[in-house]
Design a protein around this motif. Structure first.
Motif, PDB file in Angstrom:
ATOM      1  N   SER A 179      15.226  -4.573  23.365  1.00 33.47           N
ATOM      2  CA  SER A 179      15.387  -4.285  22.093  1.00 33.47           C
ATOM      3  C   SER A 179      15.725  -3.010  21.826  1.00 33.47           C
ATOM      4  O   SER A 179      15.721  -2.648  20.957  1.00 33.47           O
ATOM      5  N   GLU A 180      16.389  -2.388  22.790  1.00 32.22           N
ATOM      6  CA  GLU A 180      16.584  -1.569  22.851  1.00 32.22           C
ATOM      7  C   GLU A 180      15.649   0.458  22.144  1.00 32.22           C
ATOM      8  O   GLU A 180      16.517   0.735  21.258  1.00 32.22           O
ATOM      9  N   SER A 181      14.592  -0.453  21.822  1.00 32.15           N
ATOM     10  CA  SER A 181      13.723   0.194  21.560  1.00 32.15           C
ATOM     11  C   SER A 181      12.553   0.373  22.202  1.00 32.15           C
ATOM     12  O   SER A 181      12.413   0.013  23.204  1.00 32.15           O
ATOM     13  N   LYS A 182      11.266   1.852  22.037  1.00 30.77           N
ATOM     14  CA  LYS A 182      10.750   1.929  22.627  1.00 30.77           C
ATOM     15  C   LYS A 182       9.180   0.887  22.410  1.00 30.77           C
ATOM     16  O   LYS A 182       9.797  -0.180  21.642  1.00 30.77           O
ATOM     17  N   ALA A 183       8.963   1.273  23.568  1.00 30.33           N
ATOM     18  CA  ALA A 183       7.889  -0.884  23.576  1.00 30.33           C
ATOM     19  C   ALA A 183       6.834  -0.804  23.935  1.00 30.33           C
ATOM     20  O   ALA A 183       6.167   0.937  24.313  1.00 30.33           O
ATOM     21  N   TYR A 184       5.516  -0.317  22.860  1.00 31.74           N
ATOM     22  CA  TYR A 184       4.477   0.484  22.397  1.00 31.74           C
ATOM     23  C   TYR A 184       3.359  -0.809  23.599  1.00 31.74           C
ATOM     24  O   TYR A 184       3.515  -1.788  23.551  1.00 31.74           O
ATOM     25  N   THR A 185       2.253  -0.151  24.000  1.00 36.23           N
ATOM     26  CA  THR A 185       1.109  -0.523  24.347  1.00 36.23           C
ATOM     27  C   THR A 185       0.141  -0.141  24.444  1.00 36.23           C
ATOM     28  O   THR A 185      -0.659  -1.001  24.147  1.00 36.23           O
ATOM     29  N   HIS A 186      -0.310   1.294  24.229  1.00 38.40           N
ATOM     30  CA  HIS A 186      -1.588   2.026  24.019  1.00 38.40           C
ATOM     31  C   HIS A 186      -1.832   1.733  22.678  1.00 38.40           C
ATOM     32  O   HIS A 186      -0.418   2.584  21.994  1.00 38.40           O
ATOM     33  N   LEU A 187      -2.936   2.434  22.252  1.00 43.04           N
ATOM     34  CA  LEU A 187      -3.380   2.915  20.545  1.00 43.04           C
ATOM     35  C   LEU A 187      -2.359   4.847  20.617  1.00 43.04           C
ATOM     36  O   LEU A 187      -1.914   5.136  19.638  1.00 43.04           O
TER      37      LEU A 187
ATOM     38  N   GLY B  93      20.952 -11.898  15.484  1.00 40.00           N
ATOM     39  CA  GLY B  93      20.615 -12.325  14.241  1.00 40.00           C
ATOM     40  C   GLY B  93      20.613 -11.125  13.453  1.00 40.00           C
ATOM     41  O   GLY B  93      20.452 -11.161  12.307  1.00 40.00           O
ATOM     42  N   GLY B  94      21.339 -10.120  14.150  1.00 44.88           N
ATOM     43  CA  GLY B  94      21.144  -9.048  13.275  1.00 44.88           C
ATOM     44  C   GLY B  94      19.702  -8.110  13.217  1.00 44.88           C
ATOM     45  O   GLY B  94      19.473  -7.165  12.529  1.00 44.88           O
ATOM     46  N   ALA B  95      18.687  -8.382  13.880  1.00 46.27           N
ATOM     47  CA  ALA B  95      17.089  -7.802  13.164  1.00 46.27           C
ATOM     48  C   ALA B  95      17.095  -6.561  14.508  1.00 46.27           C
ATOM     49  O   ALA B  95      17.557  -6.679  15.109  1.00 46.27           O
ATOM     50  N   SER B  96      16.435  -5.685  14.476  1.00 47.33           N
ATOM     51  CA  SER B  96      15.720  -5.122  14.989  1.00 47.33           C
ATOM     52  C   SER B  96      14.847  -5.571  15.298  1.00 47.33           C
ATOM     53  O   SER B  96      13.592  -5.836  14.248  1.00 47.33           O
ATOM     54  N   VAL B  97      14.366  -4.860  16.625  1.00 45.32           N
ATOM     55  CA  VAL B  97      12.759  -5.450  17.222  1.00 45.32           C
ATOM     56  C   VAL B  97      12.239  -4.214  17.906  1.00 45.32           C
ATOM     57  O   VAL B  97      12.487  -3.579  18.863  1.00 45.32           O
ATOM     58  N   THR B  98      10.713  -3.488  17.773  1.00 45.74           N
ATOM     59  CA  THR B  98      10.288  -3.078  18.300  1.00 45.74           C
ATOM     60  C   THR B  98       9.179  -3.667  18.865  1.00 45.74           C
ATOM     61  O   THR B  98       8.077  -4.553  18.313  1.00 45.74           O
ATOM     62  N   PRO B  99       8.956  -4.019  19.530  1.00 46.85           N
ATOM     63  CA  PRO B  99       7.736  -4.761  20.881  1.00 46.85           C
ATOM     64  C   PRO B  99       6.589  -3.757  21.520  1.00 46.85           C
ATOM     65  O   PRO B  99       7.001  -2.432  21.592  1.00 46.85           O
ATOM     66  N   VAL B 100       5.351  -4.628  21.171  1.00 39.01           N
ATOM     67  CA  VAL B 100       4.285  -3.893  21.420  1.00 39.01           C
ATOM     68  C   VAL B 100       3.383  -4.726  22.580  1.00 39.01           C
ATOM     69  O   VAL B 100       3.749  -6.516  21.937  1.00 39.01           O
ATOM     70  N   LEU B 101       3.243  -4.287  23.529  1.00 40.36           N
ATOM     71  CA  LEU B 101       2.226  -5.762  24.240  1.00 40.36           C
ATOM     72  C   LEU B 101       1.152  -5.335  24.607  1.00 40.36           C
ATOM     73  O   LEU B 101       0.385  -4.451  24.464  1.00 40.36           O
TER      74      LEU B 101
ATOM     75  N   SER C 245       9.234 -14.542  25.444  1.00 39.03           N
ATOM     76  CA  SER C 245       9.473 -13.782  24.298  1.00 39.03           C
ATOM     77  C   SER C 245      10.593 -12.462  24.124  1.00 39.03           C
ATOM     78  O   SER C 245      11.188 -12.133  23.584  1.00 39.03           O
ATOM     79  N   LEU C 246      10.627 -12.377  25.281  1.00 37.28           N
ATOM     80  CA  LEU C 246      11.943 -11.551  25.931  1.00 37.28           C
ATOM     81  C   LEU C 246      13.723 -12.219  25.271  1.00 37.28           C
ATOM     82  O   LEU C 246      14.386 -11.788  25.094  1.00 37.28           O
ATOM     83  N   GLU C 247      13.637 -14.030  25.781  1.00 37.67           N
ATOM     84  CA  GLU C 247      15.001 -14.912  25.251  1.00 37.67           C
ATOM     85  C   GLU C 247      14.412 -14.341  23.141  1.00 37.67           C
ATOM     86  O   GLU C 247      15.727 -14.542  22.697  1.00 37.67           O
ATOM     87  N   LEU C 248      13.084 -14.408  23.068  1.00 38.52           N
ATOM     88  CA  LEU C 248      13.452 -14.040  21.283  1.00 38.52           C
ATOM     89  C   LEU C 248      13.857 -12.632  21.266  1.00 38.52           C
ATOM     90  O   LEU C 248      14.373 -13.336  19.741  1.00 38.52           O
ATOM     91  N   ILE C 249      13.256 -11.905  21.298  1.00 38.57           N
ATOM     92  CA  ILE C 249      14.182 -10.701  21.551  1.00 38.57           C
ATOM     93  C   ILE C 249      15.538 -10.713  21.272  1.00 38.57           C
ATOM     94  O   ILE C 249      16.589 -10.124  20.053  1.00 38.57           O
ATOM     95  N   ARG C 250      16.419 -11.108  22.219  1.00 32.90           N
ATOM     96  CA  ARG C 250      17.313 -11.156  22.133  1.00 32.90           C
ATOM     97  C   ARG C 250      17.910 -12.329  20.872  1.00 32.90           C
ATOM     98  O   ARG C 250      19.214 -11.645  19.895  1.00 32.90           O
ATOM     99  N   GLU C 251      17.585 -13.425  20.950  1.00 30.66           N
ATOM    100  CA  GLU C 251      18.024 -14.564  19.751  1.00 30.66           C
ATOM    101  C   GLU C 251      17.995 -13.412  18.276  1.00 30.66           C
ATOM    102  O   GLU C 251      18.796 -13.506  17.483  1.00 30.66           O
ATOM    103  N   LEU C 252      16.689 -12.246  18.387  1.00 25.87           N
ATOM    104  CA  LEU C 252      16.636 -12.374  16.536  1.00 25.87           C
ATOM    105  C   LEU C 252      17.320 -10.475  16.530  1.00 25.87           C
ATOM    106  O   LEU C 252      18.065 -10.229  15.713  1.00 25.87           O
ATOM    107  N   ARG C 253      18.139  -9.845  17.899  1.00 29.21           N
ATOM    108  CA  ARG C 253      18.887  -8.959  18.273  1.00 29.21           C
ATOM    109  C   ARG C 253      20.209  -9.647  17.466  1.00 29.21           C
ATOM    110  O   ARG C 253      20.881  -9.429  16.834  1.00 29.21           O
TER     111      ARG C 253
END
Ligand code: CTP
Length: 392
Positions: free
Chosen positions: A54-62, A29-37, A19-27
């Motif tokens: 992703s250069e975004s906050k990664a969320y884990t908890h509610l 392509g010009g998309a922004s990515v917010t990760p939630v684990l 999924s880390l590689e996917l973040i790079r691939e999506l970025r």
């Protein structure tokens, strides 16, 4: 996908690192990515890696959400253009199907009406388990795009379907979700390939259909922005990007899969459905003194004619007809008899089925349009354009 906002839910499986590689691939392509684990996701990769890439906050908890008092989880999922679950574990798929919301990831998935795409990855037996298969069928019926996992060796040492699809294929399927075109917002059902009718546990009756024309059509419709469900008989072809594929074997299974995929705006039945099924035998027929066995045949349901009369009939119902003689008169007769809107008459007098080219005539009640002989991909593009016109 440039400018699109993707909420990426990372489940707990060995494939989480991809999924880390996917973040790079999506970025890229010009998309922004917010990760939630999920909690399991954090056992395999760290929120810090997901956040750094992703250069975004990664969320884990509610309760990560600073503005939880203002229902931040709802905000988080609604502000995305697409929710992607990668890897989608058996557990996450089950929770999605059941509508559970016991952590941040599942709460986001339940609190949204944003489109969802899931890329499954799990052990082959978990994937093949009837519980997982039923969950996937239910999610697809609700409009979730569940990609087919790849087949190959698995981290656990087994072999079979269950590997996460290639990251580039997941990115292509995500891109297809944003495809803009005249068929955007339409759901189109396509059948393709032959059916296999079992004689006994080791033998079957089949035909020469390769599935190439139906698969090319599914790809061309998706390229025009349609959400495509492809019900495929046994063929050896890759799933076109962004297309939801349902594999079946027999005509009766195809009929059930078509029924389950409704409602649809259009249905194009390209499959070469076996006209007859063989009375099933549970054990292998042995050569014997009594000579060759007699096969008892029964007629299969006519899926096309059934769909044309269905209470939830798609607005546009299209059939194919392979003909060797009197191609157009036969197609006109079939159009009327089956009650469909368009018959693609396939002239198979020149060669056996299975080639890469096709010669077709588009037959409707108002006339006949003959296309010059060309590749199946070209036939698919022209037919997809005609379908877009007829649905407009
Ligand atoms: N079809 C179907 N269900 C069947 C048989 C056919 O949905 N049990 C669909 C095919 O997908 C195709 C069209 O019907 O779209 C073909 O019609 P069919 O009557 O089977 O055509 P032929 O096989 O060409 O018929 P015939 O042998 O009578 O020429």
């Amino acid at each position: 996908m440039a400018g699109k906002r993707i909420l990426l839910i990372i489940g707990g499986g060995i494939a989480a690192y991809k999924s880390l590689e996917l973040i790079r691939e999506l970025r890229r392509g010009g998309a922004s990515v917010t990760p939630v684990l999920t909690k399991g996701g954090t056992e395999f990769i760290t929120p810090l890696s997901a956040s750094a890439l992703s250069e975004s906050k990664a969320y884990t908890h509610l309760f990560d959400l600073t503005d939880e008092a203002e229902m931040g989880h709802i905000q988080l999922s609604r502000s995305a253009d697409l929710l992607v679950v990668c890897p989608a574990t058996a557990d996450l798929l089950a929770k999605m199907a059941a509508g559970m919301a016991d952590d941040l990831a599942t709460t986001l998935l339940l609190a949204t009406d944003t489109p969802v795409l899931a890329a499954p990855a799990m052990n082959v037996r978990m994937w093949q388990h009837p519980a997982t298969q039923a969950n996937v069928a239910l999610l697809r019926q609700r409009g979730v795009t569940v990609l087919e996992p790849d087949v190959g060796p698995m981290a656990c040492g087994e072999f079979g379907p269950g590997r996460l699809p290639e990251v580039t294929a997941i990115a292509a399927a995500i891109g297809a979700q944003f495809a803009d075109g005249p068929l955007k917002g339409r759901h189109i059902l396509v059948t393709a390939g032959p059916t296999h009718e079992p004689i006994d546990p080791v033998r079957y009756i089949a035909n020469r259909s390769s599935g190439k024309q139906g698969f090319a059509l599914a790809a061309a419709l998706a390229a025009l922005g349609a959400r495509v469900t492809l019900v495929a008989g046994p063929v050896n072809l890759p799933t076109p990007p962004g297309v939801t594929r349902i594999d079946i074997e027999t005509a009766r299974e195809m009929a059930a899969a078509v029924e389950a995929a409704l409602p649809a705006d259009a249905a194009i039945l390209v499959a070469a459905v076996a006209d007859w099924a063989v009375a099933p035998r549970t054990s292998k027929i042995k050569k014997g003194a009594s000579g060759p066995p007699k096969l008892e045949l029964s007629e299969n349901p006519d899926i096309l004619a059934g769909l044309a009369r269905h209470p939830r009939r798609p607005k546009l119902v299209v059939g194919f007809a392979a003909e060797t003689d009197d191609v157009i008169p036969n197609a006109q007769a079939k159009l009327a008899k089956k009650g469909v809107d368009l018959i693609v008459a396939n002239d198979v007098s020149g060669e056996v089925m299975g080639g890469d080219r096709n010669l077709v005539h588009l037959v409707t009640a108002s006339g006949v349009q003959s296309l010059p002989e060309t590749t199946k991909a070209n036939v698919a593009r022209q037919l997809a354009a005609r379908i877009a016109e007829l649905l407009a």
